[in-house]
Scaffold this motif. Structure first.
Motif, PDB file in Angstrom:
ATOM      1  N   GLU A 222       0.768  -1.143  -0.075  1.00 24.55           N
ATOM      2  CA  GLU A 222       0.087   0.043   0.070  1.00 24.55           C
ATOM      3  C   GLU A 222       0.914   1.473   0.018  1.00 24.55           C
ATOM      4  OE1 GLU A 222      -3.737   1.782   2.641  1.00 24.55           O
ATOM      5  OE2 GLU A 222      -2.586   0.316   3.393  1.00 24.55           O
ATOM      6  N   ALA A 223       1.818   1.450   0.867  1.00 26.13           N
ATOM      7  CA  ALA A 223       2.741   2.435   0.925  1.00 26.13           C
ATOM      8  C   ALA A 223       3.386   2.815  -0.604  1.00 26.13           C
ATOM      9  CB  ALA A 223       3.949   2.295   1.880  1.00 26.13           C
ATOM     10  N   MET A 224       3.694   1.777  -1.356  1.00 26.53           N
ATOM     11  CA  MET A 224       4.371   1.748  -2.634  1.00 26.53           C
ATOM     12  C   MET A 224       3.436   2.554  -3.404  1.00 26.53           C
ATOM     13  SD  MET A 224       5.904  -1.961  -3.254  1.00 26.53           S
ATOM     14  CE  MET A 224       5.877  -1.789  -5.087  1.00 26.53           C
ATOM     15  N   ARG A 225       2.198   2.164  -3.453  1.00 24.50           N
ATOM     16  CA  ARG A 225       1.319   2.876  -4.386  1.00 24.50           C
ATOM     17  C   ARG A 225       0.817   4.343  -4.027  1.00 24.50           C
ATOM     18  NH1 ARG A 225      -0.456  -2.628  -5.332  1.00 24.50           N
ATOM     19  NH2 ARG A 225       0.697  -3.184  -7.184  1.00 24.50           N
ATOM     20  N   LEU A 226       0.580   4.374  -2.612  1.00 24.45           N
ATOM     21  CA  LEU A 226       0.224   5.511  -2.072  1.00 24.45           C
ATOM     22  C   LEU A 226       1.130   6.942  -2.160  1.00 24.45           C
ATOM     23  CD1 LEU A 226      -2.321   6.893  -0.548  1.00 24.45           C
ATOM     24  CD2 LEU A 226      -1.411   5.957   1.760  1.00 24.45           C
ATOM     25  N   TYR A 227       2.493   6.390  -1.795  1.00 23.53           N
ATOM     26  CA  TYR A 227       3.324   7.538  -2.002  1.00 23.53           C
ATOM     27  C   TYR A 227       4.476   7.293  -3.019  1.00 23.53           C
ATOM     28  CZ  TYR A 227       1.422   7.794   2.774  1.00 23.53           C
ATOM     29  OH  TYR A 227       0.883   8.114   3.736  1.00 23.53           O
ATOM     30  N   HIS A 228       3.917   6.494  -3.989  1.00 18.80           N
ATOM     31  CA  HIS A 228       4.890   6.282  -5.341  1.00 18.80           C
ATOM     32  C   HIS A 228       6.400   5.961  -5.120  1.00 18.80           C
ATOM     33  CE1 HIS A 228       1.516   7.776  -7.560  1.00 18.80           C
ATOM     34  NE2 HIS A 228       1.093   8.829  -6.579  1.00 18.80           N
ATOM     35  N   MET A 229       6.749   4.972  -4.163  1.00 18.65           N
ATOM     36  CA  MET A 229       8.060   4.639  -3.678  1.00 18.65           C
ATOM     37  C   MET A 229       8.225   3.335  -4.255  1.00 18.65           C
ATOM     38  SD  MET A 229       9.729   6.973  -1.818  1.00 18.65           S
ATOM     39  CE  MET A 229       9.462   8.391  -1.193  1.00 18.65           C
ATOM     40  N   PRO A 230       9.412   2.896  -4.471  1.00 18.30           N
ATOM     41  CA  PRO A 230       9.901   1.773  -4.932  1.00 18.30           C
ATOM     42  C   PRO A 230      10.099   0.923  -3.740  1.00 18.30           C
ATOM     43  CG  PRO A 230      12.000   3.128  -5.069  1.00 18.30           C
ATOM     44  CD  PRO A 230      10.536   3.920  -4.717  1.00 18.30           C
ATOM     45  N   PRO A 231       9.993  -0.378  -3.846  1.00 18.99           N
ATOM     46  CA  PRO A 231      10.050  -1.130  -2.657  1.00 18.99           C
ATOM     47  C   PRO A 231      11.692  -1.053  -1.820  1.00 18.99           C
ATOM     48  CG  PRO A 231      10.182  -2.562  -4.642  1.00 18.99           C
ATOM     49  CD  PRO A 231       9.760  -1.260  -4.885  1.00 18.99           C
ATOM     50  N   GLN A 232      12.690  -0.608  -2.640  1.00 18.57           N
ATOM     51  CA  GLN A 232      13.793  -0.629  -2.075  1.00 18.57           C
ATOM     52  C   GLN A 232      13.732   0.572  -1.064  1.00 18.57           C
ATOM     53  OE1 GLN A 232      13.377  -1.082  -5.181  1.00 18.57           O
ATOM     54  NE2 GLN A 232      14.660   0.664  -6.528  1.00 18.57           N
ATOM     55  N   GLN A 233      12.977   1.608  -1.034  1.00 17.21           N
ATOM     56  CA  GLN A 233      12.810   2.545  -0.232  1.00 17.21           C
ATOM     57  C   GLN A 233      11.981   2.496   0.910  1.00 17.21           C
ATOM     58  OE1 GLN A 233      13.356   5.492  -3.772  1.00 17.21           O
ATOM     59  NE2 GLN A 233      13.575   6.668  -2.071  1.00 17.21           N
ATOM     60  N   ILE A 234      11.379   1.170   1.218  1.00 16.74           N
ATOM     61  CA  ILE A 234      10.367   0.974   2.192  1.00 16.74           C
ATOM     62  C   ILE A 234      11.203  -0.116   3.069  1.00 16.74           C
ATOM     63  CG2 ILE A 234       8.115   0.535   2.935  1.00 16.74           C
ATOM     64  CD1 ILE A 234       7.392   1.157  -0.125  1.00 16.74           C
ATOM     65  N   GLN A 235      11.013   0.241   4.289  1.00 16.31           N
ATOM     66  CA  GLN A 235      11.339  -0.829   5.426  1.00 16.31           C
ATOM     67  C   GLN A 235      10.569  -1.077   6.500  1.00 16.31           C
ATOM     68  OE1 GLN A 235      14.889   0.380   7.613  1.00 16.31           O
ATOM     69  NE2 GLN A 235      15.255  -1.622   8.432  1.00 16.31           N
ATOM     70  N   VAL A 236      10.284  -2.383   6.932  1.00 15.63           N
ATOM     71  CA  VAL A 236       9.511  -2.762   7.983  1.00 15.63           C
ATOM     72  C   VAL A 236      10.248  -3.087   9.254  1.00 15.63           C
ATOM     73  CG1 VAL A 236       7.804  -4.533   8.643  1.00 15.63           C
ATOM     74  CG2 VAL A 236       7.728  -3.683   6.520  1.00 15.63           C
ATOM     75  N   VAL A 237       9.923  -2.270  10.472  1.00 17.02           N
ATOM     76  CA  VAL A 237      10.780  -2.477  11.686  1.00 17.02           C
ATOM     77  C   VAL A 237       9.658  -2.774  12.871  1.00 17.02           C
ATOM     78  CG1 VAL A 237      11.841  -1.255  13.309  1.00 17.02           C
ATOM     79  CG2 VAL A 237      12.487  -1.014  11.098  1.00 17.02           C
ATOM     80  N   VAL A 238      10.147  -3.960  13.470  1.00 15.23           N
ATOM     81  CA  VAL A 238       9.243  -4.309  14.643  1.00 15.23           C
ATOM     82  C   VAL A 238       9.200  -3.547  15.770  1.00 15.23           C
ATOM     83  CG1 VAL A 238       8.740  -6.163  16.356  1.00 15.23           C
ATOM     84  CG2 VAL A 238       9.059  -6.798  13.724  1.00 15.23           C
ATOM     85  N   HIS A 239       8.182  -2.844  16.237  1.00 14.01           N
ATOM     86  CA  HIS A 239       8.156  -1.897  17.242  1.00 14.01           C
ATOM     87  C   HIS A 239       7.034  -2.393  17.944  1.00 14.01           C
ATOM     88  CE1 HIS A 239       8.282   1.830  19.649  1.00 14.01           C
ATOM     89  NE2 HIS A 239       6.958   2.097  19.315  1.00 14.01           N
ATOM     90  N   ARG A 240       7.531  -3.212  19.305  1.00  6.45           N
ATOM     91  CA  ARG A 240       6.582  -3.790  19.924  1.00  6.45           C
ATOM     92  C   ARG A 240       5.495  -2.711  20.706  1.00  6.45           C
ATOM     93  NH1 ARG A 240       4.692  -8.495  19.309  1.00  6.45           N
ATOM     94  NH2 ARG A 240       4.751  -9.240  21.299  1.00  6.45           N
ATOM     95  N   GLU A 241       5.908  -1.657  21.260  1.00  4.04           N
ATOM     96  CA  GLU A 241       5.183  -0.801  21.893  1.00  4.04           C
ATOM     97  C   GLU A 241       3.864   0.026  21.196  1.00  4.04           C
ATOM     98  OE1 GLU A 241       8.819  -1.885  23.487  1.00  4.04           O
ATOM     99  OE2 GLU A 241       8.339  -0.614  21.616  1.00  4.04           O
ATOM    100  N   SER A 242       4.076  -0.194  19.874  1.00  9.36           N
ATOM    101  CA  SER A 242       2.994   0.721  18.845  1.00  9.36           C
ATOM    102  C   SER A 242       2.827   2.034  19.422  1.00  9.36           C
ATOM    103  CB  SER A 242       1.599  -0.068  19.036  1.00  9.36           C
ATOM    104  OG  SER A 242       1.714  -1.488  18.680  1.00  9.36           O
ATOM    105  N   ILE A 243       3.833   2.743  19.659  1.00  9.03           N
ATOM    106  CA  ILE A 243       3.747   4.274  20.060  1.00  9.03           C
ATOM    107  C   ILE A 243       4.299   5.123  18.889  1.00  9.03           C
ATOM    108  CG2 ILE A 243       4.809   5.862  21.553  1.00  9.03           C
ATOM    109  CD1 ILE A 243       4.539   3.820  23.897  1.00  9.03           C
TER     110      ILE A 243
END
Length: 382
Positions: A222-243
């Motif tokens: 969704e981020a790729m399409r919404l912000y016109h970003m290639p996949p190599q410029q998007i990262q997923v990071v686990v942040h347990r606290e959801s803050i």
């Protein structure tokens, strides 16, 4: 600015919280749609007095029509009613909180009418993102994300004059209830355990997607399409606290983050009031009482749904619609306790192997890929 809303999926988690925001902030409600939750729909209709209420399930619509017979509210049934609610002239904003690919066509219909789209239905962009974004640009329709992660990115980008300055979008993930588990430990996960999200109160489907990390894979696409970003410029990071709900890194090394409590009313309200900010019903974050903030790498091998989504993000075309359609059916089967937790990823992978991907040039291309994926999952069960 006060808005007039058509809320598609008003009895779900996002729909109910949108009505909380509408009540506190003084927005009008022109239309409500539900599937078959008649009792709650009646309560909502009596409280907010919309012009139109839709129950997609025809028998539920008949029941609801009788319940509201003493009012002037018009009750309509079927998919045609959903499309009418999406295009109602009196509504300037359509909140798309319908779950799954069922939200795609009404979202496109609302876009064609130049509405503001408060987008809570991620499958719309996952399955047909290029088509949807192109149509929105042609029609002058605003798409403002409701997902907490995409709202966070949207907010962080408000001060960015040139998107070329953006180095990376960083999407945070809670990790769900099974973070750190091995595949062997996940083999015997139960429905009840998977529905026990550590931070968020959500509907059953999205809660299971959070447990498998498919939700984060869908958000990546969704981020790729919404912000016109290639996949190599998007990262997923686990942040347990959801803050921290997501971050944007710029070329000079600066990183902006949006922080807040785990309360969906914040991004819902911003989608309605943007570019303005107003007081609302959400509890603000207290930095002195929140826990330490931690970050970790996700595990796309153990959580194979995330890995499959990232592969489809690279591949593009109708592969993302195949991914989504197969996942919707597999999650439904898991919730019905007909398959195991790890079978969700196995069935999705099987569908991706069986159904050929092609360019997603038209709505029919997307819908056919979705149909084929669903059938592939059913065939794999035989």
């Amino acid at each position: 600015m006060k808005r007039t809303l058509s809320i598609l999926g008003s009895t779900g988690s996002i729909g109910r919280q949108t009505l909380d925001v509408a009540q506190v902030c003084g927005h009008q409600v022109a239309a409500l749609t539900v599937n078959r939750s008649v009792e709650l729909a009646e309560q909502q209709a009596r409280q907010f007095q919309p012009q139109l209420v839709v129950a997609v399930d025809e028998s539920a619509a008949q029941d609801l029509k009788q319940r509201l017979a003493d009012t002037s509210i018009r009750v309509v049934g079927g998919r045609e009613g959903l499309m009418e609610a999406a295009t109602l002239p009196q509504a300037d904003t359509v909140v798309t909180a319908v779950v799954g690919i069922a939200g795609l066509e009404p979202t496109l219909a609302a876009i064609d009418q130049g509405k503001r789209i408060a987008l809570a239905n991620k499958e719309t962009l996952v399955c047909a993102g290029d088509l949807v974004m192109r149509r929105a640009e042609e029609k002058g329709a605003e798409i403002v994300p409701v997902d907490s992660e995409h709202s966070a990115i949207f907010q962080c980008l408000q001060g960015c004059k040139d998107r070329g300055e953006v180095k990376r979008l960083i999407i945070t993930a809670s990790g769900g209830p099974f973070f750190g588990k091995t595949k062997e430990e996940l083999e015997h996960v139960t429905r009840a355990q998977a529905l026990r999200h550590p931070n968020w109160a959500m509907g059953a489907k999205i809660t299971i997607d959070s447990a498998t990390l498919m939700n984060k894979g869908l958000e990546f696409i969704e981020a790729m399409r919404l912000y016109h970003m290639p996949p190599q410029q998007i990262q997923v990071v686990v942040h347990r606290e959801s803050i921290i709900h997501s971050l944007v890194e710029f070329n000079d090394g600066a990183i902006l983050a949006q922080l807040g409590t785990a309360d969906m009313r914040v991004p819902i309200q911003y989608a309605l009031t943007w570019p303005e900010r107003t007081p609302g019903p959400a509890t603000p974050l207290d930095l002195l009482t929140c826990p330490p903030l931690t970050f970790a790498k996700p595990d796309p091998d153990t959580f194979r749904c995330l890995g499959l989504a990232l592969e489809c993000a690279q591949k593009g075309g109708t592969s993302t619609a195949i991914l989504n359609g197969a996942n919707e059916v597999a999650v439904e089967l898991f919730l019905e306790e007909k398959i195991s937790f790890l079978d969700i990823a196995r069935l999705v992978e099987g569908a991706l192997e069986r159904v050929a991907s092609k360019p997603a040039d038209t709505l029919e291309d997307v819908l056919e890929a979705d149909r084929a994926a669903r059938q592939a999952v059913r065939d794999l069960l035989i």
